[in-house]
Each structure stands twice: as C-alpha cells, then as structure tokens.
Write an enzyme that holds these catalytic residues in place. Structure first.
Site, PDB file in Angstrom:
ATOM      1  N   GLU A  65       0.624  -0.846   0.018  1.00 46.10           N
ATOM      2  CA  GLU A  65       0.079   0.215   0.001  1.00 46.10           C
ATOM      3  C   GLU A  65       0.866   1.334   0.202  1.00 46.10           C
ATOM      4  OE1 GLU A  65      -2.923  -0.263   2.802  1.00 46.10           O
ATOM      5  OE2 GLU A  65      -4.093  -1.595   1.579  1.00 46.10           O
ATOM      6  N   GLU A  73      -6.284  -8.761   0.467  1.00 48.65           N
ATOM      7  CA  GLU A  73      -6.145  -8.121   1.630  1.00 48.65           C
ATOM      8  C   GLU A  73      -8.254  -8.235   1.717  1.00 48.65           C
ATOM      9  OE1 GLU A  73      -4.933  -5.409   4.218  1.00 48.65           O
ATOM     10  OE2 GLU A  73      -3.435  -5.999   3.597  1.00 48.65           O
TER      11      GLU A  73
END
Length: 280
Positions: A113, A214
């Site tokens: 991320e 995720e």
C-alpha cells in the site's frame, strides 16, 4: 500463475498474519509453528500465509523454519520505506533463500500500500521491484514471482502504470466496509473493485494475474456509513465473498487473529477458536 499445481482450480488460500504476539513481543519459531498449525487446522484446507516484513521481528528467520516444518507456504513481504529499512529487508530475504532454498515461497510482494499512502512514486517502486527480482535471480530463485500489494483504488490510478508493468503479479486490497457499503451490498461492491483492477492491469500488462491479498468484514468497530461491524456480518461476508474468491483467485484473508484493534477483522479469538463458521 503460481507454481502451486497443474490444475487451473488450484489456488493459494490463506491469511494475513502479524509478526507480533498480543503483548507486542516478536513471535518465536514456536509461536509461528502454532499459527501455522491453526491455519492448517481450520476447515477449508488453507495452504498459505501472507507476512508483511522480512527483517522486522526477525520475521523470516523465525517463520521460515516453522513454515517448512508445517508445509505452509509464504507470500513474503518486503518493506520499502527508507533505503536502510529496504536493504535490511532484502538481506533478510536473501539470507532465508540461501539457508532454506525457495520452495517455501509463494511469491514476494515488494511493499504494501505504498502507492495508496503516497509514500513513493510508481517509478521508484518499480525500480525496487526489479531490484528484488534481480537479487532473487542471482541466487537461483528467478522463478519466484515478484510483485506489489496495494489498494484497488491505487491500481486503477493512471499514475501508477509503471508499478503494474514491473509486477509479475498484482496483489489488490479491497474492503467494502471502508467504502461505507451496507453488508447486503458488499458482495457486489467487492467484486466491482476486483473487476476494475483486473481491467486496468490487463490493459497495462496483459496476462498479469490479480491476486486478492486483503479483504474482510469487521466483527467489531465503528459504523461507517451503512457498514456495521458484527460477527453475523463477518460470517455473511465470508460465505459470500471468501467462498467465491477461494475458487477463482489466489486469496489471502485479512486477518487470522486481531488483538486489540478497532475495527477488528480477526476470524479466530485469542484462543484461536473460529468466531464464525469458516466452511464453504
């Protein structure tokens, strides 16, 4: 595709795991063995885990021998923030490969991320992905896929094409909860994010696989718009999203066990007992 099996229906299927205990202490080899035994003991034949770091908490030094003993494979995370940390992460991965070979590796994610947080540019990240790939080639692990994990919103951003081009695989994170979606709408919201990511990735680098790295629904935490955390909501999200994802993509659920976090996405409690039915 990963080297998991010849069957097109065979996918990596696992959980994200932290490197620390509820106390904050780093996990030992025995702690990792317990984690992996729990993963393998859950209904559903889970075969992999995703770890966020290589050097932090001696993650690979302690987790790899436990993984090899248990037969669980590892999606390795390599943090990229600051050059000193990045180099320590690379060296920890290199040491693990030199000591244990590379048959325990599912793939390697360089960063997590980073683009979403705007910690770096896609071009700088691409260079680091290529750097790690080159290091693995140098020790005979050139078949290991190297990519990056980020939010689906980062992947569909045109500014990040350079990162996609550098990836052997793209790991995408998507949470209808953080999009303030009602649980009843979460299935469609989630799969729309996956299809949007697949569309962009295929247009930039055709044939690149998109992995689900995720997702989850919180069992407790604050309400966000129409998104309400609950055990019942998490169970329903599992039945709809997890059970569909496991049959069509490499999938790493967030998260095996939460400790004191809010929102909490854990699927097992502090005694490693499932909070809801995990059968598909």
């Amino acid at each position: 595709m990963s080297c998991l099996a010849a069957s097109a229906q065979a996918y990596w299927k696992g959980f994200n795991l932290p490197a620390t205990l509820p106390s904050g202490a780093c996990k030992s080899v025995n702690d990792w063995k317990k984690d992996f035994a729990v993963v393998k003991g859950l209904p559903g034949k889970f075969n992999a885990v995703r770890l966020y770091a290589a050097s932090d908490c001696n993650t690979l030094a302690n987790a790899v021998p436990a993984a090899k003993a248990s037969g669980v494979k590892v999606l390795v995370g390599v943090w990229t923030e600051d050059d000193g940390h990045f180099n320590a992460e690379k060296q920890a991965l290199l040491a693990a490969v030199k000591k244990y070979g590379h048959d325990w590796i599912v793939s390697v994610s360089v960063g997590s991320e980073d683009l979403y947080r705007k910690d770096t540019s896609a071009e700088v990240l691409a260079n680091k992905i290529n750097d790690v790939r080159g290091m693995l080639w140098s020790v005979g692990a050139g078949k290991v896929q190297v990519g990056h994990v980020d939010t689906w919103t980062a992947w569909v951003d045109p500014k990040n094409k350079a990162a996609i081009k550098a990836c052997d695989f793209v790991g995408t994170d998507g949470y209808p909860y953080f999009q303030d979606a009602a649980r009843k709408d979460s299935y469609n919201v989630f799969w729309q994010s996956i299809e949007a990511t697949r569309s962009v990735v295929n247009s930039v680098k055709p044939g690149t696989w998109v992995w689900i790295t995720e997702t989850g629904w919180p069992v407790r935490g604050p309400t966000r718009g129409k998104a309400i955390p609950s055990v019942a909501g998490a169970a329903a999200y599992w039945k709809s999203v997890a059970c569909s994802a496991f049959s069509q993509a490499h999938t790493f659920w967030y998260i095996l066990q939460d400790y004191h976090e809010s929102p909490s996405f854990g699927v097992v409690d502090q005694n490693f007992k499932p909070l809801y039915d995990l059968k598909c």
